[in-house]
Design a protein around this motif. Structure first.
Motif, mmCIF file in Angstrom:
data_model
loop_
_atom_site.group_PDB
_atom_site.id
_atom_site.type_symbol
_atom_site.label_atom_id
_atom_site.label_comp_id
_atom_site.label_asym_id
_atom_site.label_seq_id
_atom_site.Cartn_x
_atom_site.Cartn_y
_atom_site.Cartn_z
ATOM 1 N N LEU A 86 0.847 -1.185 0.000
ATOM 2 C CA LEU A 86 0.000 0.000 0.000
ATOM 3 C C LEU A 86 0.887 1.242 0.000
ATOM 4 C CD1 LEU A 86 -2.775 1.450 0.397
ATOM 5 C CD2 LEU A 86 -2.344 1.240 2.872
ATOM 6 N N ARG A 125 1.752 4.671 1.080
ATOM 7 C CA ARG A 125 1.396 5.527 2.213
ATOM 8 C C ARG A 125 1.892 6.962 1.978
ATOM 9 N NH1 ARG A 125 4.519 1.322 5.127
ATOM 10 N NH2 ARG A 125 5.998 3.044 5.408
ATOM 11 N N ASN A 126 1.395 7.874 2.784
ATOM 12 C CA ASN A 126 1.801 9.272 2.702
ATOM 13 C C ASN A 126 3.316 9.438 2.859
ATOM 14 O OD1 ASN A 126 1.165 12.201 2.668
ATOM 15 N ND2 ASN A 126 1.964 12.092 4.755
ATOM 16 N N ASP A 127 3.926 8.658 3.756
ATOM 17 C CA ASP A 127 5.368 8.802 3.994
ATOM 18 C C ASP A 127 6.219 8.184 2.880
ATOM 19 O OD1 ASP A 127 4.749 6.171 4.748
ATOM 20 O OD2 ASP A 127 6.136 6.170 6.442
ATOM 21 N N CYS A 148 4.329 8.460 -5.480
ATOM 22 C CA CYS A 148 5.196 7.482 -4.821
ATOM 23 C C CYS A 148 6.644 7.642 -5.300
ATOM 24 C CB CYS A 148 4.691 6.071 -5.113
ATOM 25 S SG CYS A 148 5.560 4.797 -4.165
ATOM 26 N N GLN A 189 -0.791 8.013 -3.275
ATOM 27 C CA GLN A 189 -1.178 7.574 -1.947
ATOM 28 C C GLN A 189 -2.496 6.820 -2.024
ATOM 29 O OE1 GLN A 189 -1.322 10.677 0.997
ATOM 30 N NE2 GLN A 189 -2.242 9.349 2.532
#
Length: 135
Positions: free
Chosen positions: A34, A36-38, A46, A85
């Motif tokens: 997945l 993620r924001n980070d 991404c 994201q």
């Protein structure tokens, strides 16, 4: 413990990225992650290094699945489309050729929702005589 369990337990980067192995057998491995924001870069998509790491881990599982330690000697990636994201990325490794000492693999990364190609990775490993799981 089999090779997939060993890799899952001992590969710290795959743990950090949250990569799951969906299917693994000789000559074929499928993983997912997945976004993620980070994991986003300054452009809000991404980071290429994250996609490379997903591909590289999938490559590692595929090339080590026989039990002998296989270490990358070359790897290349081409990015086709951005991942965002919330996207679930599916990485699929296929063994193209394997000899006693060399293995060649292709990995495609697709977005799960629409099957759009995100990246294409290819890599080559040197296969050592030692086992990846030490007794």
């Amino acid at each position: 413990m089999n090779v997939v369990e060993f890799m899952k337990s001992n590969d710290q980067v795959s743990k950090w990225l949250g990569i799951d192995v969906i299917e693994a057998k000789e000559g074929y491995v499928c993983t997912q992650m997945l976004v993620r924001n980070d994991m986003l870069n300054a452009a809000g998509v991404c980071h290429g290094g994250v996609i490379f790491s997903l591909s590289d881990y999938t490559f590692a599982v595929a090339s080590n699945i026989y039990g002998n330690t296989a270490l990358a000697i070359s790897a290349n990636i081409n990015y086709a489309n951005a991942a965002k994201q919330g996207d679930i990325l599916i990485a699929t490794a296929k063994e193209l050729n394997k000899t006693k000492k060399i293995g060649i693999y292709s990995i495609t990364v697709e977005r799960e929702s629409d099957k759009q190609l995100i990246a294409f990775f290819n890599g080559e490993v040197y296969i050592k005589s030692e086992k990846i799981i030490k007794d």
